[in-house]
Every structure is written in structure tokens, then in C-alpha cells.
Design a protein around this motif. Structure first.
Motif, PDB file in Angstrom:
ATOM      1  N   HIS A 116       0.847  -1.186   0.000  1.00 35.07           N
ATOM      2  CA  HIS A 116       0.000   0.000   0.000  1.00 35.07           C
ATOM      3  C   HIS A 116       0.884   1.238   0.000  1.00 35.07           C
ATOM      4  O   HIS A 116       2.081   1.155   0.278  1.00 35.07           O
ATOM      5  CB  HIS A 116      -0.932  -0.002   1.211  1.00 35.07           C
ATOM      6  CG  HIS A 116      -0.219  -0.163   2.525  1.00 35.07           C
ATOM      7  ND1 HIS A 116      -0.050  -1.396   3.106  1.00 35.07           N
ATOM      8  CD2 HIS A 116       0.400   0.725   3.346  1.00 35.07           C
ATOM      9  CE1 HIS A 116       0.631  -1.247   4.241  1.00 35.07           C
ATOM     10  NE2 HIS A 116       0.919   0.025   4.405  1.00 35.07           N
ATOM     11  N   ILE A 117       0.288   2.366  -0.305  1.00 26.43           N
ATOM     12  CA  ILE A 117       1.011   3.627  -0.192  1.00 26.43           C
ATOM     13  C   ILE A 117       0.863   4.128   1.234  1.00 26.43           C
ATOM     14  O   ILE A 117      -0.029   3.693   1.976  1.00 26.43           O
ATOM     15  CB  ILE A 117       0.538   4.657  -1.233  1.00 26.43           C
ATOM     16  CG1 ILE A 117      -0.962   4.922  -1.116  1.00 26.43           C
ATOM     17  CG2 ILE A 117       0.892   4.187  -2.635  1.00 26.43           C
ATOM     18  CD1 ILE A 117      -1.474   5.996  -2.064  1.00 26.43           C
ATOM     19  N   ARG A 118       1.769   5.046   1.639  1.00 30.62           N
ATOM     20  CA  ARG A 118       1.777   5.403   3.051  1.00 30.62           C
ATOM     21  C   ARG A 118       2.458   6.735   3.298  1.00 30.62           C
ATOM     22  O   ARG A 118       3.361   7.135   2.581  1.00 30.62           O
ATOM     23  CB  ARG A 118       2.519   4.315   3.812  1.00 30.62           C
ATOM     24  CG  ARG A 118       2.492   4.514   5.309  1.00 30.62           C
ATOM     25  CD  ARG A 118       3.230   3.422   5.984  1.00 30.62           C
ATOM     26  NE  ARG A 118       4.626   3.811   6.192  1.00 30.62           N
ATOM     27  CZ  ARG A 118       5.486   3.093   6.855  1.00 30.62           C
ATOM     28  NH1 ARG A 118       5.146   1.931   7.352  1.00 30.62           N
ATOM     29  NH2 ARG A 118       6.718   3.514   7.021  1.00 30.62           N
ATOM     30  N   SER A 119       2.026   7.380   4.374  1.00 30.81           N
ATOM     31  CA  SER A 119       2.717   8.543   4.938  1.00 30.81           C
ATOM     32  C   SER A 119       2.934   8.268   6.417  1.00 30.81           C
ATOM     33  O   SER A 119       2.085   7.679   7.075  1.00 30.81           O
ATOM     34  CB  SER A 119       1.883   9.816   4.785  1.00 30.81           C
ATOM     35  OG  SER A 119       1.671  10.119   3.428  1.00 30.81           O
ATOM     36  N   ALA A 120       4.073   8.700   6.932  1.00 35.00           N
ATOM     37  CA  ALA A 120       4.388   8.594   8.358  1.00 35.00           C
ATOM     38  C   ALA A 120       4.852   9.974   8.806  1.00 35.00           C
ATOM     39  O   ALA A 120       5.901  10.438   8.373  1.00 35.00           O
ATOM     40  CB  ALA A 120       5.470   7.547   8.598  1.00 35.00           C
ATOM     41  N   VAL A 121       4.064  10.617   9.649  1.00 36.73           N
ATOM     42  CA  VAL A 121       4.268  12.019   9.977  1.00 36.73           C
ATOM     43  C   VAL A 121       4.462  12.196  11.484  1.00 36.73           C
ATOM     44  O   VAL A 121       3.703  11.639  12.275  1.00 36.73           O
ATOM     45  CB  VAL A 121       3.038  12.838   9.520  1.00 36.73           C
ATOM     46  CG1 VAL A 121       3.207  14.305   9.832  1.00 36.73           C
ATOM     47  CG2 VAL A 121       2.770  12.616   8.041  1.00 36.73           C
ATOM     48  N   GLY A 122       5.430  12.997  11.864  1.00 36.84           N
ATOM     49  CA  GLY A 122       5.626  13.340  13.267  1.00 36.84           C
ATOM     50  C   GLY A 122       4.806  14.563  13.629  1.00 36.84           C
ATOM     51  O   GLY A 122       4.697  15.505  12.841  1.00 36.84           O
ATOM     52  N   VAL A 123       4.197  14.514  14.817  1.00 36.15           N
ATOM     53  CA  VAL A 123       3.383  15.626  15.303  1.00 36.15           C
ATOM     54  C   VAL A 123       3.737  15.924  16.757  1.00 36.15           C
ATOM     55  O   VAL A 123       4.283  15.077  17.467  1.00 36.15           O
ATOM     56  CB  VAL A 123       1.871  15.320  15.181  1.00 36.15           C
ATOM     57  CG1 VAL A 123       1.464  15.148  13.718  1.00 36.15           C
ATOM     58  CG2 VAL A 123       1.475  14.090  15.981  1.00 36.15           C
ATOM     59  N   ALA A 124       3.407  17.126  17.199  1.00 33.44           N
ATOM     60  CA  ALA A 124       3.718  17.543  18.566  1.00 33.44           C
ATOM     61  C   ALA A 124       2.860  16.834  19.601  1.00 33.44           C
ATOM     62  O   ALA A 124       3.323  16.534  20.705  1.00 33.44           O
ATOM     63  CB  ALA A 124       3.548  19.055  18.700  1.00 33.44           C
ATOM     64  N   ALA A 125       1.595  16.558  19.259  1.00 33.10           N
ATOM     65  CA  ALA A 125       0.685  15.916  20.216  1.00 33.10           C
ATOM     66  C   ALA A 125      -0.465  15.272  19.469  1.00 33.10           C
ATOM     67  O   ALA A 125      -0.827  15.700  18.361  1.00 33.10           O
ATOM     68  CB  ALA A 125       0.155  16.935  21.213  1.00 33.10           C
ATOM     69  N   LEU A 126      -1.045  14.237  20.077  1.00 32.00           N
ATOM     70  CA  LEU A 126      -2.224  13.554  19.547  1.00 32.00           C
ATOM     71  C   LEU A 126      -3.311  13.524  20.616  1.00 32.00           C
ATOM     72  O   LEU A 126      -3.018  13.709  21.808  1.00 32.00           O
ATOM     73  CB  LEU A 126      -1.859  12.133  19.114  1.00 32.00           C
ATOM     74  CG  LEU A 126      -0.996  12.045  17.849  1.00 32.00           C
ATOM     75  CD1 LEU A 126      -0.468  10.623  17.664  1.00 32.00           C
ATOM     76  CD2 LEU A 126      -1.783  12.491  16.633  1.00 32.00           C
ATOM     77  N   PRO A 127      -4.567  13.284  20.229  1.00 35.07           N
ATOM     78  CA  PRO A 127      -5.649  13.248  21.206  1.00 35.07           C
ATOM     79  C   PRO A 127      -5.370  12.278  22.355  1.00 35.07           C
ATOM     80  O   PRO A 127      -4.815  11.190  22.141  1.00 35.07           O
ATOM     81  CB  PRO A 127      -6.857  12.783  20.389  1.00 35.07           C
ATOM     82  CG  PRO A 127      -6.535  13.180  18.984  1.00 35.07           C
ATOM     83  CD  PRO A 127      -5.042  13.033  18.863  1.00 35.07           C
ATOM     84  N   LEU A 128      -5.754  12.670  23.533  1.00 38.15           N
ATOM     85  CA  LEU A 128      -5.657  11.841  24.742  1.00 38.15           C
ATOM     86  C   LEU A 128      -4.228  11.415  25.059  1.00 38.15           C
ATOM     87  O   LEU A 128      -4.017  10.424  25.737  1.00 38.15           O
ATOM     88  CB  LEU A 128      -6.567  10.611  24.636  1.00 38.15           C
ATOM     89  CG  LEU A 128      -8.035  10.887  24.296  1.00 38.15           C
ATOM     90  CD1 LEU A 128      -8.794   9.590  24.117  1.00 38.15           C
ATOM     91  CD2 LEU A 128      -8.673  11.755  25.376  1.00 38.15           C
TER      92      LEU A 128
END
Length: 140
Positions: A116-128
Motif C-alpha cells: 500500500h502507499i503510506r505517509s508517516a508524519v511526526g506531530v507535537a501531540a495527539l488526542p488523549l
């Protein structure tokens, strides 16, 4: 593969877990809930190891399969995975996001086969305070 789908986690905000759109099913971001509890909280590069992140990504991917199967009328109606989008809560210097999201991709490849195609992204925060969140698009 003898796959047991968990109950679809209840949304934590104003959205639906999955929708059928034409010949596809798209899921909302799924968190790594198991039996109503988050299996991983925190940030990669700080309190969460890559292995813990991979396990959380797999749990979130299983939740995405459950949400998609529910609106598709059953697991047998999901033909393949088209795209995975993975979000990783991480410190600014963490760069192994793809390794974490491999937990979801490898699991989905075992279940459905193929790539499959994919993206993997870093973020500062996620819910909960979740460490990962996974969205998946399936072909019907």
C-alpha cells in the motif's frame, strides 16, 4: 489468518469512525485502544520506545480494520489496503517515524497481502496523549 475484530472504539469527538465512499472505505484516525484503554501514551524519542510505538500502531490498525469492516458489511468485503497515514507523537529530534508506522503496515500486509502507499508524519501531540494515530483507506 484467524482475525478477531474488537468492538469499534467510540469516537472521542464529532466524527464517524469510517465511511464508504464509492468503492472504498476510509477510516477516521484510530487510536491504539484495547479494551477501552490506550495502550501507549507519550512521545517517541522520550517516554515511548520504537517497539512500543510499533505495537501501538498495530493496535490502531486493527481498530481501523474493525471500523472499516463494520461499515463495509464484514471483513470479507474489504479487498485490499490502498493507503495508510500514520501520525507519531514525537520529540522534535525523533526521525524514525517510518519504523513506528511499520507496526501498522506489516500487520495490514499480513491480513490483506500486497503493498500500500503510506505517509508517516511526526506531530507535537495527539488526542488523549496517544503516541500514534492511524488512518486507513481500503478497496471494497
Amino acid at each position: 489468518m484467524d482475525l478477531h475484530l474488537p468492538p469499534v472504539p467510540k469516537p472521542v469527538a464529532a466524527y464517524t469512525p469510517a465511511l464508504v465512499i464509492g468503492n472504498t472505505v476510509r477510516t477516521s484516525g484510530q487510536l491504539p485502544f484495547h479494551e477501552g484503554e490506550l495502550v501507549s501514551r507519550g512521545h517517541l524519542g522520550d517516554t515511548v520506545s520504537i517497539e512500543q510505538g510499533k505495537e501501538a500502531a498495530q493496535v490502531a490498525a486493527l481498530n481501523a480494520v474493525a471500523a472499516a469492516a463494520e461499515v463495509a458489511g464484514g471483513l470479507e468485503n474489504l479487498k485490499s489496503v490502498i493507503k495508510v497515514t500514520g501520525f507519531v507523537a514525537s520529540t522534535p529530534d525523533f526521525t524514525d517515524h517510518p519504523a513506528v508506522i511499520n507496526g501498522a503496515s506489516e500487520f495490514l500486509e499480513k491480513v490483506f497481502g500486497g503493498k500500500h502507499i503510506r505517509s508517516a508524519v511526526g506531530v507535537a501531540a495527539l488526542p488523549l496523549e496517544a503516541s500514534v494515530e492511524i488512518e486507513v483507506e481500503f478497496a471494497l
